[in-house]
Design a protein around this motif. Structure first.
Motif, PDB file in Angstrom:
ATOM      1  N   LYS A 177       0.705  -1.289  -0.128  1.00 44.13           N
ATOM      2  CA  LYS A 177      -0.025  -0.092  -0.004  1.00 44.13           C
ATOM      3  C   LYS A 177       0.871   1.166  -0.112  1.00 44.13           C
ATOM      4  O   LYS A 177       2.093   1.274   0.365  1.00 44.13           O
ATOM      5  CB  LYS A 177      -1.123  -0.027   1.337  1.00 44.13           C
ATOM      6  N   ARG A 178       0.333   2.359  -0.774  1.00 43.72           N
ATOM      7  CA  ARG A 178       1.112   3.637  -0.293  1.00 43.72           C
ATOM      8  C   ARG A 178       0.058   4.825  -0.602  1.00 43.72           C
ATOM      9  O   ARG A 178      -0.956   4.496  -1.457  1.00 43.72           O
ATOM     10  CB  ARG A 178       2.215   3.630  -1.498  1.00 43.72           C
ATOM     11  N   GLU A 179       0.348   5.642   0.127  1.00 42.10           N
ATOM     12  CA  GLU A 179      -0.111   6.976  -0.345  1.00 42.10           C
ATOM     13  C   GLU A 179       0.568   7.603  -1.749  1.00 42.10           C
ATOM     14  O   GLU A 179       1.789   7.570  -1.565  1.00 42.10           O
ATOM     15  CB  GLU A 179      -0.047   8.249   0.870  1.00 42.10           C
ATOM     16  N   HIS A 180      -0.154   8.078  -2.644  1.00 46.60           N
ATOM     17  CA  HIS A 180       0.594   8.490  -3.633  1.00 46.60           C
ATOM     18  C   HIS A 180       1.410   9.615  -3.530  1.00 46.60           C
ATOM     19  O   HIS A 180       1.171  10.635  -2.992  1.00 46.60           O
ATOM     20  CB  HIS A 180      -0.539   8.721  -4.917  1.00 46.60           C
ATOM     21  N   PRO A 181       2.843   9.543  -4.077  1.00 46.72           N
ATOM     22  CA  PRO A 181       3.667  10.372  -3.908  1.00 46.72           C
ATOM     23  C   PRO A 181       3.322  11.953  -4.627  1.00 46.72           C
ATOM     24  O   PRO A 181       3.726  12.938  -4.063  1.00 46.72           O
ATOM     25  CB  PRO A 181       4.776  10.155  -4.483  1.00 46.72           C
ATOM     26  N   LYS A 182       2.151  11.830  -5.386  1.00 49.88           N
ATOM     27  CA  LYS A 182       1.978  13.408  -6.192  1.00 49.88           C
ATOM     28  C   LYS A 182       0.595  13.799  -5.507  1.00 49.88           C
ATOM     29  O   LYS A 182       0.318  14.840  -5.768  1.00 49.88           O
ATOM     30  CB  LYS A 182       1.707  13.213  -7.487  1.00 49.88           C
ATOM     31  N   SER A 183       0.067  13.098  -4.682  1.00 49.95           N
ATOM     32  CA  SER A 183      -1.312  13.771  -3.917  1.00 49.95           C
ATOM     33  C   SER A 183      -1.677  12.666  -3.043  1.00 49.95           C
ATOM     34  O   SER A 183      -1.892  11.452  -3.130  1.00 49.95           O
ATOM     35  CB  SER A 183      -2.397  13.814  -5.035  1.00 49.95           C
TER      36      SER A 183
END
Length: 211
Positions: free
Chosen positions: A147-153
Motif C-alpha cells: 500500500k502507499r499514499e500516492h507521492p503526487k497527491s
C-alpha cells in the motif's frame, strides 16, 4: 434510491452491477499525456492504451456503503514490467471515491489541477470527499499486499490486491475491512510511464453495499 443500477436485495445487502454504457461513464484526460481510446459495445467497455492514460468515472446516483467488489474482464497485450518499489502504471486501478469532509474553497479551486476539480465535483450536495481508495492489479506478484499514499497527491491511496501476469480473461474480487461510503467509481488504466501498449476489456463490475 439507485434506480439506474441493477439491484438485488440479499441478506440486507445490495448487490449492484454498474452499467458499462457510454452515457454512464465520463472519460477524463491529463495535461500533456495522450488519452486512452475507449469504446462501449454490447455491455462491455474496451480501453486501448498506447503510451497513454485517462480515468473513467461513474458517479453514483446516491452514495453507497460499499463492502466488496468484483471485476471481470480480459487483457490483450502486456504492460511493461516495472522495477521500482511500486508500479507507476497499471492495467487497472479500481478507485472508490469516498465521501468525507474535504472541500475546495474558491482559492484552492483557482490553483487546483483540472482532475482535482472534476474529482470534487463528484461529492454529494452539502458534503465533501475523503480521497480515492485505489485497488490495483499488478503484473508483479511480489507487490500484492503493498500500500502507499500516492507521492503526487494525498487524495489517492493505493492498495495492490491482485496479480495479473499474462494475457487472457481475469476475475478480481476484494472485500473491504470496513464498509466505505462511496460517491463514485474512478477507473485508471495507464501505460504512459512505461510506454506500454495493451487493450483492457471490462465485462462486469459488481459491488456489494448496504443502505
Amino acid at each position: 434510491m439507485i434506480s439506474m443500477l441493477w439491484i438485488l436485495l440479499f441478506n440486507l445487502a445490495w448487490s449492484a452491477e454498474l452499467p458499462l454504457t457510454q452515457e454512464k461513464w465520463v472519460s477524463l484526460s491529463f495535461s500533456k499525456i495522450p488519452k486512452n481510446h475507449v469504446q462501449f459495445n454490447d455491455g462491455e467497455m474496451r480501453v486501448s492504451v498506447d503510451q497513454s492514460a485517462g480515468p473513467l468515472v461513474q458517479k453514483l446516483e446516491a452514495p453507497l456503503k460499499v463492502s466488496s467488489f468484483k471485476v471481470k474482464g480480459e487483457l490483450k497485450g502486456l504492460k511493461k514490467v516495472e522495477t521500482g518499489a511500486f508500479d507507476e502504471d497499471s492495467v487497472l486501478r479500481i478507485g472508490l471515491v469516498a465521501v468525507g469532509e474535504r472541500t475546495l474553497n474558491a482559492v484552492k479551486r483557482v490553483f487546483a489541477a483540472d482532475w482535482i476539480k472534476k474529482l470534487f465535483a463528484l461529492a454529494p450536495p452539502k458534503t465533501g470527499l475523503d480521497k480515492i481508495y485505489f485497488f490495483n492489479l499488478t503484473n508483479r506478484p511480489e507487490l500484492v499486499g503493498k500500500k502507499r499514499e500516492h507521492p503526487k497527491s494525498d487524495l489517492m491511496l493505493e492498495n495492490v490486491f491482485h496479480s495479473l501476469v499474462g494475457e487472457g480473461a481475469f476475475e478480481a474480487e476484494f472485500k473491504l475491512e470496513a464498509p466505505l461510503e462511496v460517491a463514485a467509481l474512478w477507473l485508471s488504466v495507464d501505460g504512459d510511464d512505461t510506454k506500454s501498449k495493451f487493450d483492457l476489456t471490462i465485462r462486469q463490475i459488481l459491488i456489494q453495499a448496504s443502505e
